[in-house]
Design an enzyme around this catalytic site. Structure first.
Site, short mmCIF file in Angstrom:
data_model
loop_
_atom_site.label_atom_id
_atom_site.label_comp_id
_atom_site.label_asym_id
_atom_site.label_seq_id
_atom_site.Cartn_x
_atom_site.Cartn_y
_atom_site.Cartn_z
NE ARG A 233 20.41 -13.97 -16.98
CZ ARG A 233 20.16 -14.79 -16.39
NH1 ARG A 233 19.97 -16.01 -16.00
NH2 ARG A 233 21.83 -14.95 -15.78
CG HIS B 192 23.56 -14.88 -19.94
ND1 HIS B 192 24.57 -15.17 -18.78
CD2 HIS B 192 23.58 -13.78 -19.67
CE1 HIS B 192 24.03 -13.98 -17.65
NE2 HIS B 192 23.63 -13.70 -18.14
CG ASP B 193 25.72 -16.50 -28.03
OD1 ASP B 193 27.04 -18.00 -27.37
OD2 ASP B 193 26.33 -17.05 -29.36
CB VAL C 139 31.00 -16.02 -23.60
CG1 VAL C 139 32.24 -16.49 -23.70
CG2 VAL C 139 30.18 -15.32 -22.45
N GLY D 97 31.41 -13.71 -28.13
CA GLY D 97 30.94 -13.24 -29.95
C GLY D 97 29.76 -14.28 -30.10
CB SER E 14 30.49 -19.73 -27.16
OG SER E 14 30.20 -19.63 -27.10
CG ASN F 131 26.26 -19.06 -17.96
OD1 ASN F 131 25.46 -17.36 -18.33
ND2 ASN F 131 26.58 -19.50 -18.87
CG HIS G 53 17.14 -6.48 -16.48
ND1 HIS G 53 18.51 -6.32 -14.70
CD2 HIS G 53 17.40 -7.23 -16.42
CE1 HIS G 53 19.21 -6.77 -15.29
NE2 HIS G 53 19.11 -8.20 -16.58
CB THR G 54 10.77 -3.60 -19.08
OG1 THR G 54 9.82 -3.24 -18.51
CG2 THR G 54 11.08 -4.61 -20.33
CG ASP H 224 5.57 -1.78 -19.65
OD1 ASP H 224 7.38 -2.33 -18.56
OD2 ASP H 224 5.29 -2.45 -19.14
#
Length: 324
Positions: A68, A72-73, A76, A78, A82, A100, A199-200, A252
């Site tokens: 994640r 999330h990097d 924002v 690219g 950051s 965040n 999100h598995t 999975d």
């Protein structure tokens, strides 16, 4: 007026050819390569992998957190690390942005990796590349397939709190909002569905799914009731529940199977299977694990190529939390 083949027209032609060559050279230098550190830091990938495996062995959830962190990097500014910059008296980073704060984690694992790399190859491996490789290694550590990570990103000297608050898709997003958020970063709806399969693994805080389990109608009733026990209508904001109720620490395709049963934890999860045109993609992934894993790896490579800093842009931070 001189004829077209006059020598007086040659300088402009040469100028054009020079500019074209310079452009092509610049484009080539911006290309990432999976063998980028082969000679400058041959131990880079093994160092990152060992550190990730050690962290995941202590806490399996960390694999999802590191994955994640890369996402999330990249969304924002690219893929420029950051997100790792700490706030200072004169600088505001992205860590306190709504998506965040009290949520994104794994910074300490990145610090450990960076410290080890600086001991082995000082000033060579970027924090942005650490995030990209750690994301891949986290997926592999939890049973997912591997992919070759293109490398050569450099680190930003800036961050954007405002972009972090606006560019990252919210857990309350509708399907159209999700598609738009990913499209803004050059990713297709199909790639969005594949990447959502992350999100598995992992967990989410009560505050991100409370509205769904008390207000949404497209949710399995017994599933909603079971979640309400750990996520009251008020309070308990940071109580955690697995994004994949079936196998939360295995990479999975159970996430997609859960969506077919209306057991998506987040509103944005269930939007992928709610009568829209992504339903068929969810169904396909739910029945073919290998197709999902292949598409996920390809989508991760494309996501990892969102506006990287290369060449002389940015820097190689010595400490991922601050500019040099």
């Amino acid at each position: 007026m001189p004829p077209k083949n006059s020598s007086s027209s040659l300088p402009s032609k040469f100028r054009f050819m020079f500019l074209l060559f310079s452009f092509l050279l610049g484009t080539a230098s911006a290309q990432l390569s999976s063998s980028y550190y082969a000679t400058t830091c041959p131990s880079a990938l093994s160092i990152i992998k060992s550190a990730v495996n050690a962290a995941v062995a202590v806490e399996k959830r960390m694999g999802a957190s590191l994955l994640r962190l890369h996402f999330h990097d990249c969304f924002v500014q690219g893929c420029d690390a950051s997100i790792l910059l700490d706030d200072t008296a004169t600088f505001t980073g992205e860590k306190t942005a709504n998506p965040n704060i009290n949520s994104v984690r794994g910074y300490d694992v990145v610090d450990t990796i960076k410290s080890q790399l600086e001991s082995s190859c000082p000033g060579v491996v970027s924090c942005a590349d650490i995030l990209a490789v750690a994301a891949r290694d986290s997926v592999v550590a939890l049973g997912g397939s591997s992919w070759k990570v293109p490398l050569g990103r450099r680190d930003s000297t800036t961050a954007s709190l405002s972009a972090a608050n606006t560019d990252l898709p919210a857990p309350t997003s509708s399907l159209s909002q999700l598609i738009q958020a990913f499209s803004n970063k050059g990713l297709t709806a199909k790639e969005m569905v594949a990447l959502s399969g992350s999100h598995t693994i992992g967990q989410a805080r009560c505050t991100t799914f409370r509205s769904r389990i008390y207000n949404d109608t497209n949710i399995n009733s017994s599933y909603a009731t079971s979640l309400q026990a750990n996520c009251p209508s008020t309070g308990g904001d940071n109580n955690l529940s697995p994004l994949d109720v079936t196998s939360p620490t295995s990479f999975d395709n159970a996430y997609f199977k859960n969506l077919l049963s209306k057991k998506g934890l987040l509103h944005s999860d269930q939007e992928l299977y709610n009568g829209g045109f992504t339903d068929s993609q969810v169904t396909a992934y739910s029945s073919n694990l290998q197709t999902f894993k292949t598409d996920f790896g390809n989508a991760m490579i494309k996501m990892g190529n969102i506006s990287p800093l290369t060449g002389s842009s940015g820097q190689i931070r010595t400490n991922c939390r601050k500019v040099n």
